[in-house]
Structures are given as C-alpha cells and as structure tokens.
Design a protein around this motif. Structure first.
Motif, mmCIF file in Angstrom:
data_model
loop_
_atom_site.group_PDB
_atom_site.id
_atom_site.type_symbol
_atom_site.label_atom_id
_atom_site.label_comp_id
_atom_site.label_asym_id
_atom_site.label_seq_id
_atom_site.Cartn_x
_atom_site.Cartn_y
_atom_site.Cartn_z
ATOM 1 N N SER A 284 -9.998 4.393 -11.568
ATOM 2 C CA SER A 284 -9.548 3.005 -11.703
ATOM 3 C C SER A 284 -8.965 2.844 -13.095
ATOM 4 N N SER A 285 -8.144 1.826 -13.263
ATOM 5 C CA SER A 285 -7.496 1.589 -14.554
ATOM 6 C C SER A 285 -7.354 0.095 -14.775
ATOM 7 N N SER A 286 -7.360 -0.296 -16.044
ATOM 8 C CA SER A 286 -7.229 -1.713 -16.379
ATOM 9 C C SER A 286 -5.790 -2.197 -16.290
ATOM 10 N N ASN A 287 -4.833 -1.275 -16.124
ATOM 11 C CA ASN A 287 -3.440 -1.726 -16.022
ATOM 12 C C ASN A 287 -2.711 -1.010 -14.894
ATOM 13 N N VAL A 288 -1.644 -1.634 -14.453
ATOM 14 C CA VAL A 288 -0.867 -1.142 -13.316
ATOM 15 C C VAL A 288 -0.294 0.235 -13.577
ATOM 16 N N GLU A 289 0.148 0.483 -14.792
ATOM 17 C CA GLU A 289 0.837 1.740 -15.096
ATOM 18 C C GLU A 289 -0.043 2.957 -14.848
ATOM 19 N N GLY A 290 -1.354 2.834 -15.180
ATOM 20 C CA GLY A 290 -2.270 3.943 -14.952
ATOM 21 C C GLY A 290 -2.438 4.238 -13.475
ATOM 22 N N VAL A 291 -2.598 3.187 -12.669
ATOM 23 C CA VAL A 291 -2.750 3.370 -11.223
ATOM 24 C C VAL A 291 -1.473 3.961 -10.628
ATOM 25 N N ARG A 292 -0.333 3.438 -11.021
ATOM 26 C CA ARG A 292 0.944 3.922 -10.482
ATOM 27 C C ARG A 292 1.161 5.400 -10.821
ATOM 28 N N GLU A 293 0.873 5.797 -12.053
ATOM 29 C CA GLU A 293 1.095 7.174 -12.475
ATOM 30 C C GLU A 293 0.242 8.147 -11.672
ATOM 31 N N LEU A 294 -1.032 7.812 -11.477
ATOM 32 C CA LEU A 294 -1.909 8.712 -10.715
ATOM 33 C C LEU A 294 -1.540 8.732 -9.238
ATOM 34 N N CYS A 295 -1.023 7.613 -8.746
ATOM 35 C CA CYS A 295 -0.559 7.567 -7.365
ATOM 36 C C CYS A 295 0.646 8.487 -7.175
ATOM 37 N N VAL A 296 1.590 8.447 -8.092
ATOM 38 C CA VAL A 296 2.760 9.319 -8.024
ATOM 39 C C VAL A 296 2.347 10.785 -8.081
ATOM 40 N N VAL B 225 0.872 -1.177 0.000
ATOM 41 C CA VAL B 225 0.000 0.000 0.000
ATOM 42 C C VAL B 225 0.905 1.222 0.000
ATOM 43 N N CYS B 226 0.664 2.139 -0.920
ATOM 44 C CA CYS B 226 1.581 3.268 -1.054
ATOM 45 C C CYS B 226 0.847 4.525 -1.501
ATOM 46 N N ALA B 227 1.510 5.643 -1.309
ATOM 47 C CA ALA B 227 0.977 6.943 -1.737
ATOM 48 C C ALA B 227 2.154 7.898 -1.887
ATOM 49 N N LEU C 54 9.542 3.666 -4.966
ATOM 50 C CA LEU C 54 9.852 3.619 -3.534
ATOM 51 C C LEU C 54 11.312 3.980 -3.294
ATOM 52 N N ASN C 55 12.199 3.480 -4.148
ATOM 53 C CA ASN C 55 13.624 3.798 -4.000
ATOM 54 C C ASN C 55 13.895 5.276 -4.258
ATOM 55 N N GLU C 56 13.165 5.862 -5.201
ATOM 56 C CA GLU C 56 13.351 7.272 -5.536
ATOM 57 C C GLU C 56 12.694 8.199 -4.524
ATOM 58 N N GLY C 57 11.714 7.690 -3.779
ATOM 59 C CA GLY C 57 11.002 8.532 -2.826
ATOM 60 C C GLY C 57 9.761 9.197 -3.370
ATOM 61 N N SER C 58 9.411 8.921 -4.635
ATOM 62 C CA SER C 58 8.183 9.508 -5.188
ATOM 63 C C SER C 58 6.944 8.800 -4.670
ATOM 64 N N LEU C 59 7.114 7.605 -4.098
ATOM 65 C CA LEU C 59 6.048 6.908 -3.392
ATOM 66 C C LEU C 59 6.572 6.442 -2.036
ATOM 67 N N VAL C 60 5.673 6.344 -1.075
ATOM 68 C CA VAL C 60 6.019 5.916 0.280
ATOM 69 C C VAL C 60 5.166 4.708 0.635
ATOM 70 N N ALA C 61 5.788 3.643 1.154
ATOM 71 C CA ALA C 61 5.049 2.464 1.586
ATOM 72 C C ALA C 61 4.345 2.757 2.910
ATOM 73 N N ILE C 62 3.100 2.293 3.036
ATOM 74 C CA ILE C 62 2.283 2.517 4.231
ATOM 75 C C ILE C 62 2.119 1.198 4.972
ATOM 76 N N GLU C 63 2.492 1.174 6.248
ATOM 77 C CA GLU C 63 2.349 -0.022 7.078
ATOM 78 C C GLU C 63 1.134 0.160 7.990
ATOM 79 N N LEU C 64 0.130 -0.699 7.846
ATOM 80 C CA LEU C 64 -1.050 -0.651 8.696
ATOM 81 C C LEU C 64 -0.813 -1.482 9.950
ATOM 82 N N GLN C 65 -1.356 -1.027 11.084
ATOM 83 C CA GLN C 65 -1.034 -1.641 12.363
ATOM 84 C C GLN C 65 -1.748 -2.970 12.594
ATOM 85 N N ASP C 66 -2.934 -3.152 12.016
ATOM 86 C CA ASP C 66 -3.720 -4.339 12.332
ATOM 87 C C ASP C 66 -3.657 -5.426 11.261
ATOM 88 N N VAL C 67 -2.950 -5.191 10.167
ATOM 89 C CA VAL C 67 -2.790 -6.202 9.115
ATOM 90 C C VAL C 67 -1.380 -6.114 8.547
#
Length: 290
Positions: A215-227, A164-166, A244-257
């Motif tokens: 929503s998008s039918s492919n990963v690239e569309g979702v990733r681009e809008l997330c960035v 999960v990232c943003a 994630l390595n570049e820092g344009s997205l950040v991984a989110i750690e949820l506490q209960d899952v």
C-alpha cells in the motif's frame, strides 16, 4: 472602506502577529492596532482575537476574509485594466491539488500560464490533505474524491470514473477477475487509507474490502507497482489514462458491478469578483484534460 486597512487585515492573517505585520508594512505596532480597530469599528464586528503572543480569526473575521481578498483583487484588477504595462492575469494564483494528479496534470500548465501572463505568480501546493482554502488563502482547490456539503463553490472540470486495472503481465500470470468477489483471490495494491474499493451495482454504491502486500500513501506509488506487475489497483481514470493509452495497464470490467463515477472538481471560496487568473487556470485545466 479604507483598502489600506483591508490590506493590513490580510497581512495580519498571513503573519498571525501584529508585530510581524507591522514589520512587513514598515509601520509601528501601535499604528497596526489603531488601524485594525478602525476597520472593526467601521464593520461593526471584531475580526481578530488578540493575545500577548498571537492573533486568530473570530467567526466574523473568517466570514470577512474572502471578501477582503476579493476587494484587494478587484483593486489590483482595476489598476491592471488601465495599465499599459500589464498584460493578462496579475497577482498570485494559489492552487492546491492531490499530489499525483497535480504533478501529471497541473504542473505542465504552469510554464504556459506564466509565459502568457507576465504579471502572474503561481503557488501550487500538492498534498493529499483536505486544505482549508479560505483560511489558507487558496484560490482553487482541485479535488477528485466525492464532495461533501460545504459553503464552497464547486465547478466540474471533467468526468473521472474509478478504474480497476493491472499490467498485461500480471493478468497473463494470474488471470482476469470476472466478478467482484474474484478480487479477494488477487494481489490488490491500494492507497494506505483506502481499505475498501467502491463500485456501483443496480444504482447503489457497493464496496469490498481488499488485501495485498503493498500500500502507499500516494497514487504514484500504487500506479508504479501496478505497471510493474505486482497486482491489481483501483485508481481514477486520470491517474492512469497515460498508461491505459500506452498499453502498460489494462482496464478490467467486472460483470456484476460498474465503476463509480467521480469527477475532477475545482472548489472556489467564492465566485464574487472572481480574479482573471482563476478563470484562466480553470479554462487551461479543462482544455488540457479534454
């Protein structure tokens, strides 16, 4: 077994027509029918259903198909082994993979493989659809999703957990979700056919329905809008590792899952007489991801 007749059988399956197979092989349709009948008699099974317009594989034909390909590949490999002109892998390598993963992780391998193997040809089919690799003559199918039971051979390439990232900008504006239910208050960017996001909780799989304006039918569309900061996404690690390595997205750690553990898999129709080109491709993919 007459390998010329086996090759003829493969040509018929590729063209779905006795007439087209005859044209490709520059022989008469009668000769095609006679040689196919001879192969079926030798095997003791009907391989193809014939109609006036087309041909289709019988159950026995579908079962024989990967063996037929292996026989022809073994012949080509044996010839190449003792050929002074041949270096490395030979023949046509057919690969299918999800479009986003394929563009980012498979296409960059092609120049090196072709350069190192002058007699190798490569056909990469990028699609989100689950392809019948036996019927389509695919050598390797790269899959990300959880595998279903099948007669195919699966080889694990590398771990690929869901993430999960943003973007930092989105999290600064809307805050960081702490628990699973917090996702219901956020803008979620999802794949068109994925209505729920899946996690692990106490060793069990758990899912939550997500809503969003995109929503998008492919990963690239979702990733681009997330960035770009339009919402939170759940993708796999190798879909967003660069960001994630570049820092344009950040991984989110949820506490209960925790994240669902997936893997990158190479699916093969058989491991009998595995062509060198397939082994080289799998090893090249493993090295690139590690």
């Amino acid at each position: 077994m007459n390998l010329h007749d086996v090759r003829l059988f493969l040509t018929i399956t590729e063209t779905s027509s006795l007439t087209q197979a005859a044209r490709r092989l520059d022989i008469s349709p009668m000769a095609v029918s006679r040689r196919l009948a001879a192969l079926e008699k030798m095997l003791g099974a009907r391989l193809l259903q014939r109609t006036t317009r087309s041909v289709s594989l019988t159950q026995e034909g579908s079962e024989f198909l990967p063996y037929a390909r292996a026989l022809i590949e073994a012949e080509a490999g044996a010839k190449a082994l003792f050929s002074a002109e041949t270096k490395g892998a030979v023949g046509l390598l057919r690969v299918t993979a999800p479009s986003g993963f394929g563009r980012r992780n498979i296409l960059p391998l092609v120049p090196g493989l072709l350069s190192a193997n002058p007699e190798l040809r490569i056909d990469v089919q990028l699609t989100e659809d689950i392809v019948d690799i036996v019927g389509r003559g695919i050598d390797v199918a790269v899959r990300i999703a959880p595998l279903k039971d099948s007669s195919l051979i699966a080889r694990k390439i590398i771990d690929n957990p869901r993430v999960v990232c943003a973007s930092p900008a989105y999290l600064h504006q809307y805050g960081i979700p702490k628990n699973l239910n917090d996702l219901t208050t956020h803008h979620c960017l999802r794949l068109t056919n994925v209505l729920q996001w899946t996690f692990e909780a106490e060793g069990q799989s758990t899912s939550i329905s997500v809503e969003g304006r995109f929503s998008s039918s492919n990963v690239e569309g979702v990733r681009e809008l997330c960035v770009q900061g339009l919402g939170i996404a759940q993708l796999t690690l190798w879909d967003v590792k660069k960001e994630l390595n570049e820092g344009s997205l950040v991984a989110i750690e949820l506490q209960d899952v925790t994240q669902q553990n997936l893997s990158v898999w190479a699916l093969l129709p058989t491991t009998r007489h595995l062509p060198l080109r397939v082994s080289l491709f799998i090893e090249a993919l493993k090295r690139s991801l590690k």
